[in-house]
Write an enzyme that holds these catalytic residues in place. Structure first.
Site, PDB file in Angstrom:
ATOM      1  N   GLN A 116       2.263 -50.921 -60.645  1.00 18.59           N
ATOM      2  CA  GLN A 116       1.725 -49.750 -59.926  1.00 18.59           C
ATOM      3  C   GLN A 116       0.405 -50.168 -59.293  1.00 18.59           C
ATOM      4  O   GLN A 116       0.382 -50.614 -58.155  1.00 18.59           O
ATOM      5  CB  GLN A 116       1.599 -48.557 -60.859  1.00 18.59           C
ATOM      6  CG  GLN A 116       2.959 -47.933 -61.183  1.00 18.59           C
ATOM      7  CD  GLN A 116       2.885 -46.660 -61.977  1.00 18.59           C
ATOM      8  OE1 GLN A 116       1.866 -45.992 -62.057  1.00 18.59           O
ATOM      9  NE2 GLN A 116       4.007 -46.300 -62.597  1.00 18.59           N
ATOM     10  N   ASN A 271     -11.906 -69.884 -80.655  1.00 21.48           N
ATOM     11  CA  ASN A 271     -13.028 -69.116 -80.093  1.00 21.48           C
ATOM     12  C   ASN A 271     -12.736 -67.612 -80.072  1.00 21.48           C
ATOM     13  O   ASN A 271     -13.400 -66.860 -79.381  1.00 21.48           O
ATOM     14  CB  ASN A 271     -13.352 -69.607 -78.670  1.00 21.48           C
ATOM     15  CG  ASN A 271     -14.697 -69.082 -78.182  1.00 21.48           C
ATOM     16  OD1 ASN A 271     -15.643 -69.004 -78.963  1.00 21.48           O
ATOM     17  ND2 ASN A 271     -14.768 -68.708 -76.924  1.00 21.48           N
ATOM     18  N   SER A 273     -13.053 -65.683 -82.585  1.00 20.42           N
ATOM     19  CA  SER A 273     -13.987 -65.030 -83.480  1.00 20.42           C
ATOM     20  C   SER A 273     -15.412 -65.325 -83.010  1.00 20.42           C
ATOM     21  O   SER A 273     -16.213 -64.414 -82.819  1.00 20.42           O
ATOM     22  CB  SER A 273     -13.759 -65.574 -84.892  1.00 20.42           C
ATOM     23  OG  SER A 273     -14.498 -64.862 -85.808  1.00 20.42           O
ATOM     24  N   LEU A 414     -13.174 -77.271 -93.365  1.00 18.16           N
ATOM     25  CA  LEU A 414     -11.896 -76.925 -93.990  1.00 18.16           C
ATOM     26  C   LEU A 414     -10.835 -77.801 -93.341  1.00 18.16           C
ATOM     27  O   LEU A 414     -10.656 -77.765 -92.115  1.00 18.16           O
ATOM     28  CB  LEU A 414     -11.591 -75.440 -93.743  1.00 18.16           C
ATOM     29  CG  LEU A 414     -10.239 -74.926 -94.193  1.00 18.16           C
ATOM     30  CD1 LEU A 414     -10.100 -75.015 -95.704  1.00 18.16           C
ATOM     31  CD2 LEU A 414     -10.047 -73.475 -93.756  1.00 18.16           C
ATOM     32  N   SER A1095      -2.971 -34.663 -57.433  1.00 16.78           N
ATOM     33  CA  SER A1095      -1.536 -34.849 -57.173  1.00 16.78           C
ATOM     34  C   SER A1095      -1.107 -34.582 -55.744  1.00 16.78           C
ATOM     35  O   SER A1095       0.084 -34.601 -55.445  1.00 16.78           O
ATOM     36  CB  SER A1095      -0.672 -33.970 -58.098  1.00 16.78           C
ATOM     37  OG  SER A1095      -0.982 -34.195 -59.439  1.00 16.78           O
ATOM     38  N   GLN A1209       5.442 -42.590 -62.002  1.00 15.67           N
ATOM     39  CA  GLN A1209       4.296 -41.713 -62.244  1.00 15.67           C
ATOM     40  C   GLN A1209       4.523 -40.842 -63.477  1.00 15.67           C
ATOM     41  O   GLN A1209       3.621 -40.644 -64.287  1.00 15.67           O
ATOM     42  CB  GLN A1209       4.056 -40.807 -61.021  1.00 15.67           C
ATOM     43  CG  GLN A1209       3.444 -41.517 -59.848  1.00 15.67           C
ATOM     44  CD  GLN A1209       2.064 -42.068 -60.167  1.00 15.67           C
ATOM     45  OE1 GLN A1209       1.147 -41.337 -60.473  1.00 15.67           O
ATOM     46  NE2 GLN A1209       1.931 -43.379 -60.131  1.00 15.67           N
ATOM     47  N   GLU A1276      -0.118 -36.107 -61.832  1.00 15.65           N
ATOM     48  CA  GLU A1276      -0.794 -35.708 -63.063  1.00 15.65           C
ATOM     49  C   GLU A1276       0.084 -35.055 -64.110  1.00 15.65           C
ATOM     50  O   GLU A1276      -0.170 -35.165 -65.312  1.00 15.65           O
ATOM     51  CB  GLU A1276      -1.895 -34.695 -62.730  1.00 15.65           C
ATOM     52  CG  GLU A1276      -2.966 -35.212 -61.836  1.00 15.65           C
ATOM     53  CD  GLU A1276      -3.801 -34.071 -61.327  1.00 15.65           C
ATOM     54  OE1 GLU A1276      -4.899 -33.865 -61.844  1.00 15.65           O
ATOM     55  OE2 GLU A1276      -3.330 -33.372 -60.406  1.00 15.65           O
TER      56      GLU A1276
HETATM   57  C1  FAD Z   1      -8.194 -59.542 -79.526  1.00 19.30           C
HETATM   58  C2  FAD Z   1      -8.241 -59.960 -80.961  1.00 19.30           C
HETATM   59  C3  FAD Z   1      -7.453 -59.274 -81.865  1.00 19.30           C
HETATM   60  C4  FAD Z   1      -7.486 -59.633 -83.207  1.00 19.30           C
HETATM   61  N1  FAD Z   1      -6.713 -58.944 -84.088  1.00 19.30           N
HETATM   62  C5  FAD Z   1      -6.743 -59.270 -85.388  1.00 19.30           C
HETATM   63  C6  FAD Z   1      -5.967 -58.557 -86.338  1.00 19.30           C
HETATM   64  O1  FAD Z   1      -5.240 -57.631 -86.001  1.00 19.30           O
HETATM   65  N2  FAD Z   1      -6.066 -58.916 -87.631  1.00 19.30           N
HETATM   66  C7  FAD Z   1      -6.869 -59.946 -88.037  1.00 19.30           C
HETATM   67  O2  FAD Z   1      -6.900 -60.227 -89.213  1.00 19.30           O
HETATM   68  N3  FAD Z   1      -7.591 -60.647 -87.177  1.00 19.30           N
HETATM   69  C8  FAD Z   1      -7.567 -60.321 -85.867  1.00 19.30           C
HETATM   70  N4  FAD Z   1      -8.343 -61.016 -84.990  1.00 19.30           N
HETATM   71  C9  FAD Z   1      -9.228 -62.066 -85.498  1.00 19.30           C
HETATM   72  C10 FAD Z   1      -8.586 -63.422 -85.425  1.00 19.30           C
HETATM   73  O3  FAD Z   1      -7.600 -63.555 -86.384  1.00 19.30           O
HETATM   74  C11 FAD Z   1      -9.677 -64.445 -85.666  1.00 19.30           C
HETATM   75  O4  FAD Z   1     -10.624 -64.295 -84.672  1.00 19.30           O
HETATM   76  C12 FAD Z   1      -9.148 -65.859 -85.589  1.00 19.30           C
HETATM   77  O5  FAD Z   1      -8.194 -66.101 -86.535  1.00 19.30           O
HETATM   78  C13 FAD Z   1     -10.280 -66.878 -85.670  1.00 19.30           C
HETATM   79  O6  FAD Z   1      -9.765 -68.160 -85.382  1.00 19.30           O
HETATM   80  P1  FAD Z   1     -10.394 -69.091 -84.266  1.00 19.30           P
HETATM   81  O7  FAD Z   1      -9.672 -70.353 -84.325  1.00 19.30           O
HETATM   82  O8  FAD Z   1     -10.382 -68.406 -82.964  1.00 19.30           O
HETATM   83  O9  FAD Z   1     -11.884 -69.222 -84.807  1.00 19.30           O
HETATM   84  P2  FAD Z   1     -13.178 -69.631 -84.032  1.00 19.30           P
HETATM   85  O10 FAD Z   1     -13.703 -68.449 -83.299  1.00 19.30           O
HETATM   86  O11 FAD Z   1     -12.947 -70.845 -83.230  1.00 19.30           O
HETATM   87  O12 FAD Z   1     -14.106 -69.979 -85.264  1.00 19.30           O
HETATM   88  C14 FAD Z   1     -14.464 -68.999 -86.166  1.00 19.30           C
HETATM   89  C15 FAD Z   1     -15.331 -69.548 -87.298  1.00 19.30           C
HETATM   90  O13 FAD Z   1     -14.565 -70.378 -88.134  1.00 19.30           O
HETATM   91  C16 FAD Z   1     -15.230 -71.599 -88.385  1.00 19.30           C
HETATM   92  N5  FAD Z   1     -14.238 -72.650 -88.524  1.00 19.30           N
HETATM   93  C17 FAD Z   1     -13.108 -72.757 -87.786  1.00 19.30           C
HETATM   94  N6  FAD Z   1     -12.378 -73.782 -88.230  1.00 19.30           N
HETATM   95  C18 FAD Z   1     -13.056 -74.338 -89.229  1.00 19.30           C
HETATM   96  C19 FAD Z   1     -12.793 -75.457 -90.086  1.00 19.30           C
HETATM   97  N7  FAD Z   1     -11.702 -76.161 -89.968  1.00 19.30           N
HETATM   98  N8  FAD Z   1     -13.718 -75.746 -91.021  1.00 19.30           N
HETATM   99  C20 FAD Z   1     -14.831 -75.027 -91.138  1.00 19.30           C
HETATM  100  N9  FAD Z   1     -15.120 -73.980 -90.366  1.00 19.30           N
HETATM  101  C21 FAD Z   1     -14.244 -73.630 -89.436  1.00 19.30           C
HETATM  102  C22 FAD Z   1     -16.132 -71.793 -87.214  1.00 19.30           C
HETATM  103  O14 FAD Z   1     -17.246 -72.562 -87.567  1.00 19.30           O
HETATM  104  C23 FAD Z   1     -16.499 -70.376 -86.843  1.00 19.30           C
HETATM  105  O15 FAD Z   1     -17.627 -69.960 -87.546  1.00 19.30           O
HETATM  106  C24 FAD Z   1      -8.319 -60.693 -83.638  1.00 19.30           C
HETATM  107  C25 FAD Z   1      -9.115 -61.385 -82.710  1.00 19.30           C
HETATM  108  C26 FAD Z   1      -9.073 -61.015 -81.381  1.00 19.30           C
HETATM  109  C27 FAD Z   1      -9.932 -61.729 -80.396  1.00 19.30           C
HETATM  110  S1  FES Z   2      -2.524 -51.459 -65.191  1.00 13.78           S
HETATM  111 FE1  FES Z   2      -0.441 -52.038 -65.087  1.00 13.78          FE
HETATM  112  S2  FES Z   2       0.083 -51.483 -63.088  1.00 13.78           S
HETATM  113 FE2  FES Z   2      -1.933 -50.696 -63.287  1.00 13.78          FE
END
Ligand code: FAD
Ligand code: FES
Ligand code: FES
Length: 1345
Positions: A116, A271, A273, A414, A1095, A1209, A1276
């Site tokens: 849309q 990234n 988190s 880890l 509308s 719509q 609407e």
């Molecule tokens: C849109 C969105 C939705 C989400 N929904 C959920 C959800 O529904 N439920 C849920 O539980 N989670 C949810 N999350 C969280 C998500 O699970 C975590 O952000 C993710 O698992 C982190 O992993 P990463 O690799 O991106 O960590 P990063 O952001 O890369 O790192 C996070 C931290 O971990 C440390 N780290 C990473 N690897 C190691 C290692 N090997 N050794 C030591 N330290 C380490 C880093 O130093 C850093 O501090 C969501 C996140 C987003 C963005």
């Molecule tokens: S946000 Fe999906 S078509 Fe507008």
């Protein structure tokens, strides 16, 4: 300043082309890089948090472990470019293009009407494309999974899914496949006489025309990258940015050395988190260590007692490993794996699961972590590594609480996670409840494990851990210890609940709120676990034919319903509409399901939105400084520090405004006083967006708080704080009527507000010209004339110097009627002051904070009725929370009062409405304009009457509905004939009565799950109640080659107005649509336009286009008559030769709307749209979750100009309405700060939220004389039909309450979130929880309606 060392060269590929970046900045995301550096603007920014999928691209990498190429979708807004070393990125531009070759995914999404506004489309395309790169013929489950992380605010997802289904296994063109049924069967089955007529059609697109998927045409993985992967660089790569250095070691040893050298530096994996946290806290780490190239961290090992998974494995890979192990091992060994898998299915969307690593997830220790509670109870162990060597620590409560003694040392990393097999007599479960089924952070979750002494029900070991109830995952360790040795029975359960509630205590003011709900779920989950284990124990005992199996407590059949979670199902449905007359010429497109004009461009990313316009010479970026106080005097503003930052050019304040600063009531920039958190005070202009945003943090504003501070309707009433006088309508004599009725009921209804959540946030680009103070403004607005006028008065220059251009808008829904003029004007002041073009693009958070949304409403009703359900008197009083400025609040109040009667004829009525002035951002227009909130009061009142009469609500609705030609409360005459037809059709198509019986049967058999069904009628008045709004103009040029340029006053918001306009022009000029073109909406071509809203956009502009075309055709008539066999081109050539003007202005002087509020009479609306929706839901009484089983909508569209667009719509509005009434919840702090200002906290419906069966039909053979070709505006009205889901939920809750002997009349609150539903289903668990005296704590959030 020391000289920065030289960075290594970052090498990756984008769309098959090599990118060699010598100065890669670790802070730059892939999204920014694609859009700004490479000019690939197909990938969109909509949330910046990984939540919406608008920025989805595909990343391909060589997997060092499997030695295969992995293709996976990611959200580019969270991907640092430095993480892409050696990767190949494919964006929507690399998939296909209109100019070269369309990819089948792009073709099909467009032709299935899956776009849309098109802002979400590139992201959808990329999710689908990645799916197909991995599975040539995916299953429908895989399709749902792939799209689960992509939000669309317009379509309601159905057509997007349909396009994806065409690739699925066994796709045969039937849109109901997979059910064993076919849409054609359904048509035959429908008993409606109308459906048997051959003029009814169910095909909105012709699947046969789609080009086949040819995998040989896909981009290959670049050979150079393959060579790089086969010969991996072992050297450490370093990328230096201005603030951050990215270090990517090539070996594990190097990583460990680096970690020892930089113990404070985080490891960066997905990234997902770190990225959002750094953004939210505005901080960065000087050094980031990337272990992406270290294969040791991605190793998976299966041993006889468990599974060891490398910390760098993505959650998607973890999901695959667990699935594999579950299929290989006996069930008793996989209890923990199954519990983890359950959560992995609903954790975030596919893109995030592809990016997020297991290690990152565990180490982040988010309090809401879905996996940590399960890993903790499953006795997982963390394998750590440092230069010193390796060691293991348990993933236990102490680790999760971050205790130093149980944590990683700073120099440790880890390496992997060991998850042991479960054993016989051991059971593990996972529980989770979020605002919606998927792609939402959990409110609360839990992992639970019990081990029994072999062959008994005596607890040998027990572990329970909860997420979401504190700052970390919390273990109920003490409770578990006390329960050891107990038998698994009701007594144990009661004791367990008591102990756990005591141990896992949550203070009344706990962050995140929902305290009583969370407390209830703490014990409800425990109960579910108890039942589940009991059932499995019984099965186990039966399996081993053990003698004392009879001593286990019985689970009654009704209780079994507590055990199942709602599965994600694949939505199905049929769309029915009337085929065009068989005599209509093929060339005439009116009434046909023509694809959206921009559909293909949306799908290829070639459609240009405001912020896709390439950077113009000397362009600067603007960021807004907003108030942090709700009501305060501004004592001082100090921006000297901001101005000292590099690249910062200027700060724009009220002193810089040459003309007027908005209106007295609605100021552009706050002067002396602020009225809400989020009010704009001044703006920073800088050379880059990044610097502009950094600079606003440096501006120091001191305030002095002022009294009163009002946030709620209740407080506004107390302080007599209103924005405008009361609006009132009355008929009959309610006082007398109330005296004569059998019964009277009084009640209250609270309806929360709604955020527009258009996918494209507010944006504007102002380009000052060198001559005559002229300005060109490119703006995302529904009302360019309003922007033009506001800029004119702000700059004190005539309107004729300002040209506003609107190519297309990425969704508006009312939110881009008024506010864009404010942003346009502030940016224009900046442009004039600096002499530079200014670009202003709001972040999602700022957009949600600054701009208001739908008005929250508090309604009180008193209704008098006879015992048979006939309503004799109704008195409704509504208060809307208007926020701090008038904006549209008076109009919204008028509309809701005018529309409050909905479809009912009640002789004695009184409706009163007031708009409260509060210290919240000003609320504004939103699809439906008050109707969806107000009418919820009316329908709630009907439901209450039904409960009192002991009759089903549909009976009361039917009894009180308008039946014959009549007059509304404001004395406007109308015929409800089509309303009645819609009602009857909907009853019939939905098999309502038999399903009502089935629902009752189900409810008798199930105690913990209840079904509900509701059918809701709608009479929706279209248009503005002001005559000046019922006008439109168009300008049509025919060029000498015969091509035609059409312009009109409507804006393309995704609603397909341009497509409809060309259909009109094509019919009128009798030329195919391919001859016609619309370039943009511009104030230079069609002046003095009205907002595209209410509308009526297609109605009024269609008539103007028709008029212009008719004028032109009339001029051509003599030529055509003279040469009837000639072609269009011949006639145009001849006309030019004969000096006949080939350009015409069309004008439509529309409806004379009027409303006399003194007399309470008028003719405010040109016509009504009627519709009826029936929805069925099932609720889980223990968690408050619901699933939508089925929705049937019958809508009177009269003669649809374009059934595909109109059905789109209706569906889109319905799903948006469903969001309003079920999941979209705005949360404000007691200080008036909007908490829910990102896609993390504010949940619009996702693809998994749409009804399992969703049927829409347009009522055939209906006519309306007032509109173009007898069509109706449907923008609407569908919104309110979403309330059928709300009332179905209420129906299910009522069934639960009846069974539990709870009072049936309870205060209605919308949205019916899991919290509302759970707490309304009062039971032994809601009674068990501690309740705090409201006077003893400060709540986390406050209700504002
Ligand atoms: C849109 C969105 C939705 C989400 N929904 C959920 C959800 O529904 N439920 C849920 O539980 N989670 C949810 N999350 C969280 C998500 O699970 C975590 O952000 C993710 O698992 C982190 O992993 P990463 O690799 O991106 O960590 P990063 O952001 O890369 O790192 C996070 C931290 O971990 C440390 N780290 C990473 N690897 C190691 C290692 N090997 N050794 C030591 N330290 C380490 C880093 O130093 C850093 O501090 C969501 C996140 C987003 C963005
Ligand atoms: S946000 Fe999906 S078509 Fe507008
Ligand atoms: S997910 Fe990246 S912009 Fe929304």
């Amino acid at each position: 300043m020391p000289c920065q060392p030289r960075s290594d060269t970052l090498i990756f590929f984008v769309n098959g082309r090599k990118v060699t970046e010598r100065n890669a900045d670790p802070e730059v995301t892939l999204l920014t890089f694609l859009r700004k550096n490479l000019g690939l603007t197909g990938t969109k920014y909509a949330c910046g948090r990984g939540n919406c999928g608008a920025c989805t691209v595909m990343v391909s990498k060589h997997d060092p472990v499997s030695k295969k190429i992995r293709h996976f979708s990611v959200t580019a807004c969270l991907v640092p470019i430095c993480s892409l070393y050696g990767a190949a990125v494919t964006t929507v531009e690399g998939v296909g293009s209109i100019k070269t070759r369309l990819h089948p995914v792009q073709e099909r999404i467009a032709k299935s009407h899956g776009t849309q506004c098109g802002f979400c489309t590139p992201g959808m395309v990329m999710s689908l494309y990645t799916l197909l790169r991995n599975h040539l013929q995916p299953s429908e489950e895989q399709l749902m999974e792939a799209l689960g992380g992509n939000l669309c605010r317009c379509t309601g997802y159905r057509p997007i899914l349909e396009s994806g289904k065409t690739f699925c296994v066994g796709s045969n063109g039937c849109q109901q496949k997979g059910t064993g049924k076919c849409c054609m069967d359904q048509r035959e089955n429908l008993s409606s006489s109308l459906d048997r007529k051959s003029d009814i059609c169910t095909e909105l697109f012709a699947k046969e025309e789609f080009q086949p998927l040819d995998p040989t045409q896909e981009l290959i993985f670049p050979p150079e990258l393959l060579r790089m992967a086969e010969n991996p660089e072992k050297r450490t790569l370093i990328f230096y940015g201005e603030r951050v250095t990215w270090i990517s070691p090539g070996t594990l040893q190097d990583l460990l050395e680096l970690k020892a050298k930089y113990p404070e530096a985080p490891l960066i994996l997905g990234n997902t988190s770190l990225g959002p946290a750094m953004k939210a806290q505005g901080r960065s780490y000087p050094i980031l260590l990337s272990p992406a190239r270290i294969s040791e961290l991605s190793v998976v090992m299966k041993t006889s007692d468990g599974l060891t998974i490398g910390a760098a494995c993505s959650l998607a890979q973890v999901k695959d490993f667990l699935t594999e192990s579950i299929s290989e091992l006996s069930e008793e060994k996989t209890q923990t794996y199954q519990a983890l898998l359950k959560h992995l299915r609903s954790l975030a969307g596919q893109q995030i699961r592809n990016m997020a690593s297991l290690g990152g997830h565990i180490i982040s220790r988010h309090c809401y972590s879905d996996l940590n509670p399960v890993l903790a109870v499953g006795n997982a162990t963390l394998n750590l590594r440092s230069e010193e060597g390796t060691r293991q620590i348990p993933l236990n409560e102490q680790f999760l609480a971050g205790l130093a003694s149980a944590d990683l040392k700073p120099e440790e990393i880890l390496e992997s996670v060991y998850i042991p097999h479960s054993q016989k007599w051991e059971f593990v479960s996972a529980f989770r409840q979020a605002q919606c089924l998927q792609n939402a952070l959990p409110d609360i979750n839990a992992g639970m494990r019990v081990l029994f002494k072999e062959g008994t029900d005596t607890i040998e070991d027990l572990s329970i851990a909860y997420g979401g109830v504190g700052t970390a995952t919390v273990s109920a360790h003490k409770s578990c210890q006390q329960l050891l040795g107990r038998r698994w029975n009701e007594l144990m359960l009661d004791e367990a609940c008591r102990l756990v509630l005591d141990e896992v205590s949550l203070p009344g003011s706990a962050p995140g709120g929902k305290v009583e709900f969370k407390r209830t779920l703490v014990v409800s989950f425990l109960f579910k676990f108890y039942l589940k284990v009991l059932q499995e124990l019984k099965m186990l005992v039966r399996l081993f034919s053990m003698p004392d199996s009879s001593c286990y407590p019985e689970i009654s059949d009704g209780f079994l319903s507590a055990l199942e979670d709602f599965p994600v199902s694949i939505p199905q449905g049929v769309q029915t509409f009337q085929r065009v007359d068989s005599h209509q010429p093929l060339r005439d497109p009116v009434g046909r399901p023509i694809m959206h004009l921009s559909g293909l461009k949306h799908a290829t990313g070639e459609a240009i939105f405001c912020d896709d316009i390439p950077r113009v010479d000397k362009e600067l970026f603007m960021a807004l400084v907003t108030s942090t106080r709700a009501h305060a005097k501004i004592i001082s503003i100090n921006f000297s520090e901001a101005l000292e930052l590099p690249e910062v050019v200027d700060v724009i304040t009220v002193e810089d405004i040459p003309g007027t600063n908005g209106t007295e009531d609605d100021k552009l920039l706050a002067v002396d006083e602020v009225l809400c958190v989020g009010q704009v005070i001044c703006a920073v202009v800088a050379e880059t967006d990044v610097q502009a945003k950094r600079a606003i943090e440096k501006i120091k504003i001191t305030y002095e708080d002022l009294e009163p501070i009002i946030f709620t309707v209740e407080d506004a009433i107390k302080h007599n704080s209103f924005l405008c006088p009361e609006k009132k309508l009355e008929q009959g004599n309610i006082k007398e009527a109330f005296e004569k009725v059998d019964q009277i009921v009084e009640g209250e209804v609270h309806v929360g507000g709604q955020e527009h959540f258009y996918m494209e946030t507010q944006r504007v680009l102002v380009i000052p010209k060198t001559e005559d103070k002229e300005l060109d403004i490119y703006v995302s607005t529904q009302d360019p004339a309003h922007v033009q006028k506001t800029v004119s008065s702000t700059l004190n220059i005539p309107i004729n110097r300002i040209t506003c251009h609107v190519k297309r808008v990425g969704g508006g829904f009312g939110g881009k009627v008024g506010r864009p003029s404010v942003f346009g004007a502030i940016a224009a002041v900046g442009a004039v002051k600096t002499g530079h073009p200014i670009r202003l693009v709001l972040d999602r958070e700022d957009d949600m904070l600054i701009t208001g949304g739908r008005h929250p409403l508090f309604g009180k009703y008193k209704v008098g009725f006879m015992n048979n359900g006939r309503i004799k008197a109704l008195d409704i009083e509504c208060y809307v929370n208007g926020g701090c400025m008038l904006d549209d609040s008076e109009l919204v109040t008028e509309f809701l009062i005018l529309k409050l009667e909905n479809a009912y004829k009640i002789h004695n009525l009184r409706f009163r409405g007031r708009a409260c002035k509060t210290n919240l951002p000003s609320n504004t227009a939103f699809r439906g304009f008050g109707f969806p909130q107000g009418t919820l009061v009316t329908e709630s009142c009907i439901t209450a009457v039904a409960a009192k009469c002991g009759l089903p609500p549909e009976k009361i609705r039917e009894k009180n509905m308008y039946k014959t030609f009549d007059k509304t409360i404001y004395k406007q005459a109308f015929s409800p004939e089509t309303l009645i037809r819609c009602w009857n059709e909907c009853l019939e198509k939905s098999s309502f009565h038999s399903r009502r019986r089935q629902v009752e049967e189900f409810n008798k058999k199930n105690y913990w799950k209840k079904k509900g069904i509701a059918i809701i009628p709608m009479k929706f008045s279209v248009g503005f109640a002001a005559t000046s709004y019922h006008q439109a103009a168009a300008l049509v040029h025919i060029y000498t080659d015969g091509s035609v340029l059409v312009t009109h006053g409507g804006n393309e918001l995704g609603q397909g107005i341009h497509t409809k306009m060309l259909q009109v022009a094509s019919r009128e000029l009798k030329v195919p649509m391919s001859y016609l073109h619309i370039c943009e909406t511009s104030t230079a071509t069609v002046p003095n336009t009205i907002a595209t809203a209410a509308s009526i956009g297609a109605d009024v502009n269609g008539r103007a286009v028709q008029n212009a075309c008719q004028i032109l055709l009339k001029r051509l008539e003599p030529i055509i008559k003279k040469n009837p066999e000639g072609t269009w081109e011949d006639w145009i050539e001849a006309a030019f030769e004969q000096r006949i003007s080939l350009s015409a202005t069309g004008y439509f002087r529309g409806y004379k709307a009027f409303m006399d509020w003194e007399k309470g009479e008028g003719d405010p609306f040109p016509y009504y749209v009627y519709g009826v929706a029936c929805s069925e839901v099932e609720i889980d009484c223990l968690t408050g979750a619901h699933k939508k089983t089925r929705t049937d909508i019958v809508m009177d569209a009269c003669c649809s100009l374009n059934p595909a667009i109109d059905i789109g719509q209706i569906e889109g509005a319905f799903i948006q309405g469903m969001g309003l009434y079920t999941t979209e919840e705005l949360q404000y702090s007691p200080e008036g700060v909007l908490y829910s200002r990102s896609s993390d906290e504010y949940k619009i419906p996702t693809i998994t939220d749409i009804p399992e069966e969703f049927n829409v039909s347009l009522l055939p053979s209906s006519q309306t004389p007032l509109t173009i070709y007898s069509s109706k505006g449907l923008g609407e009205s569908g919104m309110f039909l979403g309330s059928s889901v709300f009332f179905a939920i209420a129906d299910a809750v009522a069934a639960a309450r009846r069974e539990r002997n709870a009072a049936e009349d309870f205060t209605v609150k919308s949205p019916a979130t899991p919290e509302q539903v759970r707490m309304a289903c009062a039971d032994r668990f809601t009674e068990m929880i501690p309740r705090d005296d409201p006077k003893t704590f400060k709540p986390w959030s406050i209700p504002v309606a």
